[in-house]
Design a protein around this motif. Structure first.
Motif, PDB file in Angstrom:
ATOM      1  N   PRO A 199       0.831  -1.210   0.000  1.00 63.48           N
ATOM      2  CA  PRO A 199       0.000   0.000   0.000  1.00 63.48           C
ATOM      3  C   PRO A 199       0.857   1.247   0.000  1.00 63.48           C
ATOM      4  CG  PRO A 199      -0.843  -1.607   1.565  1.00 63.48           C
ATOM      5  CD  PRO A 199       0.490  -2.128   1.087  1.00 63.48           C
ATOM      6  N   ARG A 200       0.358   2.253  -0.698  1.00 61.03           N
ATOM      7  CA  ARG A 200       1.167   3.449  -0.907  1.00 61.03           C
ATOM      8  C   ARG A 200       1.046   4.453   0.227  1.00 61.03           C
ATOM      9  NH1 ARG A 200      -2.504   3.966  -4.931  1.00 61.03           N
ATOM     10  NH2 ARG A 200      -0.882   3.853  -6.505  1.00 61.03           N
ATOM     11  N   GLN A 201       0.346   4.145   1.316  1.00 59.88           N
ATOM     12  CA  GLN A 201       0.048   5.158   2.314  1.00 59.88           C
ATOM     13  C   GLN A 201       1.302   5.841   2.848  1.00 59.88           C
ATOM     14  OE1 GLN A 201      -2.384   3.044   5.145  1.00 59.88           O
ATOM     15  NE2 GLN A 201      -4.256   3.756   4.163  1.00 59.88           N
ATOM     16  N   SER A 202       2.335   5.051   3.175  1.00 60.26           N
ATOM     17  CA  SER A 202       3.527   5.675   3.728  1.00 60.26           C
ATOM     18  C   SER A 202       4.223   6.551   2.701  1.00 60.26           C
ATOM     19  CB  SER A 202       4.498   4.595   4.226  1.00 60.26           C
ATOM     20  OG  SER A 202       4.878   3.750   3.149  1.00 60.26           O
ATOM     21  N   LYS A 203       4.275   6.076   1.459  1.00 58.46           N
ATOM     22  CA  LYS A 203       4.888   6.883   0.412  1.00 58.46           C
ATOM     23  C   LYS A 203       4.061   8.129   0.147  1.00 58.46           C
ATOM     24  CE  LYS A 203       7.540   3.528  -2.241  1.00 58.46           C
ATOM     25  NZ  LYS A 203       7.808   3.027  -3.595  1.00 58.46           N
ATOM     26  N   ALA A 204       2.711   7.953   0.181  1.00 54.64           N
ATOM     27  CA  ALA A 204       1.857   9.103  -0.102  1.00 54.64           C
ATOM     28  C   ALA A 204       2.046  10.200   0.932  1.00 54.64           C
ATOM     29  CB  ALA A 204       0.393   8.655  -0.128  1.00 54.64           C
ATOM     30  N   SER A 205       2.184   9.806   2.199  1.00 54.70           N
ATOM     31  CA  SER A 205       2.368  10.822   3.228  1.00 54.70           C
ATOM     32  C   SER A 205       3.681  11.564   3.029  1.00 54.70           C
ATOM     33  CB  SER A 205       2.323  10.168   4.614  1.00 54.70           C
ATOM     34  OG  SER A 205       3.373   9.233   4.751  1.00 54.70           O
ATOM     35  N   GLN A 206       4.725  10.842   2.585  1.00 47.83           N
ATOM     36  CA  GLN A 206       5.987  11.520   2.299  1.00 47.83           C
ATOM     37  C   GLN A 206       5.829  12.459   1.112  1.00 47.83           C
ATOM     38  OE1 GLN A 206       8.759   8.358   1.611  1.00 47.83           O
ATOM     39  NE2 GLN A 206       8.470   7.474   3.640  1.00 47.83           N
ATOM     40  N   GLN A 207       5.092  11.996   0.097  1.00 46.95           N
ATOM     41  CA  GLN A 207       4.916  12.827  -1.092  1.00 46.95           C
ATOM     42  C   GLN A 207       4.171  14.110  -0.746  1.00 46.95           C
ATOM     43  OE1 GLN A 207       6.065  12.572  -4.120  1.00 46.95           O
ATOM     44  NE2 GLN A 207       4.959  14.355  -4.874  1.00 46.95           N
ATOM     45  N   ARG A 208       3.152  13.996   0.109  1.00 45.87           N
ATOM     46  CA  ARG A 208       2.345  15.182   0.399  1.00 45.87           C
ATOM     47  C   ARG A 208       3.145  16.243   1.152  1.00 45.87           C
ATOM     48  NH1 ARG A 208      -1.365  11.102   2.174  1.00 45.87           N
ATOM     49  NH2 ARG A 208      -2.496  10.384   0.360  1.00 45.87           N
ATOM     50  N   ALA A 209       4.237  15.862   1.751  1.00 44.77           N
ATOM     51  CA  ALA A 209       5.076  16.852   2.423  1.00 44.77           C
ATOM     52  C   ALA A 209       5.693  17.814   1.422  1.00 44.77           C
ATOM     53  CB  ALA A 209       6.187  16.148   3.214  1.00 44.77           C
ATOM     54  N   ILE A 244     -12.318   9.791 -10.207  1.00 43.95           N
ATOM     55  CA  ILE A 244     -11.110  10.508  -9.784  1.00 43.95           C
ATOM     56  C   ILE A 244     -11.273  11.025  -8.363  1.00 43.95           C
ATOM     57  CG2 ILE A 244      -9.663  12.541 -10.210  1.00 43.95           C
ATOM     58  CD1 ILE A 244     -10.469  12.293 -13.197  1.00 43.95           C
ATOM     59  N   GLN A 245     -12.414  11.633  -8.112  1.00 43.45           N
ATOM     60  CA  GLN A 245     -12.667  12.233  -6.801  1.00 43.45           C
ATOM     61  C   GLN A 245     -12.647  11.181  -5.700  1.00 43.45           C
ATOM     62  OE1 GLN A 245     -16.571  14.121  -6.287  1.00 43.45           O
ATOM     63  NE2 GLN A 245     -15.529  15.853  -5.370  1.00 43.45           N
ATOM     64  N   GLU A 246     -13.193   9.995  -5.982  1.00 43.06           N
ATOM     65  CA  GLU A 246     -13.217   8.927  -4.985  1.00 43.06           C
ATOM     66  C   GLU A 246     -11.807   8.555  -4.541  1.00 43.06           C
ATOM     67  OE1 GLU A 246     -13.950   4.185  -5.164  1.00 43.06           O
ATOM     68  OE2 GLU A 246     -15.550   5.423  -6.028  1.00 43.06           O
ATOM     69  N   VAL A 247     -10.896   8.374  -5.506  1.00 45.07           N
ATOM     70  CA  VAL A 247      -9.518   8.003  -5.158  1.00 45.07           C
ATOM     71  C   VAL A 247      -8.806   9.168  -4.481  1.00 45.07           C
ATOM     72  CG1 VAL A 247      -7.308   7.191  -6.070  1.00 45.07           C
ATOM     73  CG2 VAL A 247      -9.436   6.314  -7.023  1.00 45.07           C
ATOM     74  N   CYS A 248      -9.077  10.389  -4.922  1.00 41.46           N
ATOM     75  CA  CYS A 248      -8.467  11.556  -4.270  1.00 41.46           C
ATOM     76  C   CYS A 248      -8.870  11.642  -2.809  1.00 41.46           C
ATOM     77  CB  CYS A 248      -8.885  12.840  -5.003  1.00 41.46           C
ATOM     78  SG  CYS A 248      -7.967  13.166  -6.519  1.00 41.46           S
ATOM     79  N   GLU A 249     -10.135  11.436  -2.529  1.00 40.70           N
ATOM     80  CA  GLU A 249     -10.604  11.505  -1.147  1.00 40.70           C
ATOM     81  C   GLU A 249      -9.942  10.424  -0.296  1.00 40.70           C
ATOM     82  OE1 GLU A 249     -14.821  11.286  -1.464  1.00 40.70           O
ATOM     83  OE2 GLU A 249     -15.050  13.405  -2.001  1.00 40.70           O
ATOM     84  N   ASP A 250      -9.745   9.246  -0.877  1.00 35.85           N
ATOM     85  CA  ASP A 250      -9.089   8.167  -0.143  1.00 35.85           C
ATOM     86  C   ASP A 250      -7.636   8.493   0.172  1.00 35.85           C
ATOM     87  OD1 ASP A 250     -11.370   6.674  -0.119  1.00 35.85           O
ATOM     88  OD2 ASP A 250     -10.799   5.375  -1.789  1.00 35.85           O
ATOM     89  N   ASN A 251      -7.062   9.437  -0.571  1.00 31.81           N
ATOM     90  CA  ASN A 251      -5.646   9.779  -0.396  1.00 31.81           C
ATOM     91  C   ASN A 251      -5.447  11.219   0.073  1.00 31.81           C
ATOM     92  OD1 ASN A 251      -3.780   7.451  -1.626  1.00 31.81           O
ATOM     93  ND2 ASN A 251      -5.678   7.531  -2.798  1.00 31.81           N
ATOM     94  N   ASP A 252      -6.487  11.803   0.683  1.00 30.55           N
ATOM     95  CA  ASP A 252      -6.408  13.159   1.237  1.00 30.55           C
ATOM     96  C   ASP A 252      -5.945  14.175   0.197  1.00 30.55           C
ATOM     97  OD1 ASP A 252      -7.215  12.245   3.741  1.00 30.55           O
ATOM     98  OD2 ASP A 252      -5.158  11.754   4.304  1.00 30.55           O
ATOM     99  N   MET A 253      -6.463  14.070  -1.004  1.00 27.34           N
ATOM    100  CA  MET A 253      -6.132  14.997  -2.078  1.00 27.34           C
ATOM    101  C   MET A 253      -7.419  15.634  -2.588  1.00 27.34           C
ATOM    102  SD  MET A 253      -3.279  12.699  -4.098  1.00 27.34           S
ATOM    103  CE  MET A 253      -2.397  14.050  -4.879  1.00 27.34           C
ATOM    104  N   GLN A 254      -7.272  16.675  -3.399  1.00 29.23           N
ATOM    105  CA  GLN A 254      -8.408  17.371  -3.979  1.00 29.23           C
ATOM    106  C   GLN A 254      -8.255  17.425  -5.490  1.00 29.23           C
ATOM    107  OE1 GLN A 254     -11.109  18.454  -2.371  1.00 29.23           O
ATOM    108  NE2 GLN A 254     -10.302  17.775  -0.384  1.00 29.23           N
TER     109      GLN A 254
END
Length: 351
Positions: A59-69, A94-104
């Protein structure tokens, strides 16, 4: 069937879509498993876990949190035409996946204008979007090159890769399969004289649907004929004029098609309205009509129209997942084409 065609020798990173395919569930179900496990049954959880273990998906969660920094978490979506429900369905995915990844995601309407499309891509680059999803009006090599030159990742939907040296991921419906499915549905209902009603062959989707129709008719060589009718447009009023012409033909004693494949649902609705208004020809007794899109107005015809429905939300989900992969793993990004399959929605306009 869904096919993904790598265009270089580099390995492709395992993604959510791969897990979904292996587990035989939707991308949304895998997303729920990862983010909202209480929404998934124990049976599906077991299937998804087995697929994850087998594929080695991380799962990309850890990478995603680093990316959002280092990212503003903002995605731009340029849609061909907001009045077409395919592109709003894509937006929802698109919006569904963005919401799952704290993006807009910000959606912008190109109104089927290639110049406006380029302006919107440039605007999303200027405001610093992390990535862009582009539902392109025409071949978009310049827009792809401009975005990537600015360091902005871009994924295309509803259009195959343009002639560009820049690696590009493309997510689209298998429109040749749309044409083939439409022919099979009409032939199953006893139609032997088919017509493909279309315009705007500059649109890749129209080209591909026609190619699929021709391929399917070829299999019935000698028993099924095909006529190409130029509607001079893709809207309801254009289809209405085609329907009126069919009525004039029958009044003059000329042969008419007994099965119509409409390149756009609007055209199909127009044909049905014209035939219903005149009363000389009945749908589906005399003429069957099938649309190729599954837009939300398909049921508004006097006789509800059979359609081949595009998987819009799935296209949007897959495009956003591909874009996340490109943002988080730029060194591993390779060109690819993903074809998602359409679905037949049978209504009253076919036998």
């Amino acid at each position: 069937m869904k096919g993904e065609v790598p265009m270089s020798g580099q390995p492709k990173r395992v993604g959510v879509s791969d897990v979904a395919k292996r587990a035989d569930v939707s991308i949304g179900t895998v997303s729920n498993y990862l983010n909202y496990p209480d929404r998934v049954s124990d049976t599906l959880k077991a299937k998804i876990k087995a697929a994850i273990d087998e594929l080695g998906y991380v799962p990309r969660q850890s990478k995603a949190s680093q990316q959002r920094a280092v990212s503003n978490g903002l995605i731009g979506y340029v849609m061909t035409d907001i009045e077409h429900s395919l592109f709003t369905d894509i937006f929802e995915g698109i919006q569904e996946v963005c919401e799952d990844n704290d993006m807009q995601v910000i959606g912008a309407n190109a109104s089927s204008d290639a110049v406006r499309q380029s302006e919107l891509v440039q605007m999303f680059v200027r405001i610093g979007c992390s990535g862009i999803i582009l539902s392109t009006v025409m071949d978009s090599a310049n827009d792809v090159d401009a975005a990537r030159a600015a360091g902005v990742r871009i994924v295309l939907v509803d259009h195959a890769a343009p002639m560009s040296d820049v690696p590009t991921s493309c997510i689209l419906e298998d429109n040749q399969m749309v044409g083939q499915m439409a022919v099979e549905e009409l032939v199953r209902g006893g139609c032997t004289r088919l017509a493909f009603v279309a315009h705007s062959f500059d649109y890749q989707s129209v080209q591909d649907r026609y190619a699929g129709v021709r391929r399917a008719v070829e299999r019935y060589r000698g028993t099924v004929s095909l006529e190409l009718i130029d509607a001079h447009g893709l809207m309801v009023e254009d289809g209405y004029e085609v329907g009126r012409e069919l009525v004039r033909r029958i009044q003059d004693g000329r042969e008419i098609p007994d099965g119509v494949v409409a390149a756009s649902d609007h055209l199909g609705i127009g044909v049905i309205r014209a035939l219903s208004d005149d009363g000389h020809l009945r749908v589906p007794d005399d003429v069957c009509v099938i649309g190729c899109e599954g837009v939300r107005i398909s049921h508004t015809a006097p006789v509800e129209m059979t359609t081949i429905d595009a998987p819009g939300a799935d296209i949007g989900r897959k495009a956003m997942i591909e874009l996340l992969d490109a943002i988080e793993n730029p060194a591993a990004y390779v060109s690819s084409v993903t074809m998602l399959q359409p679905r037949l929605h049978r209504r009253s306009s076919t036998r």
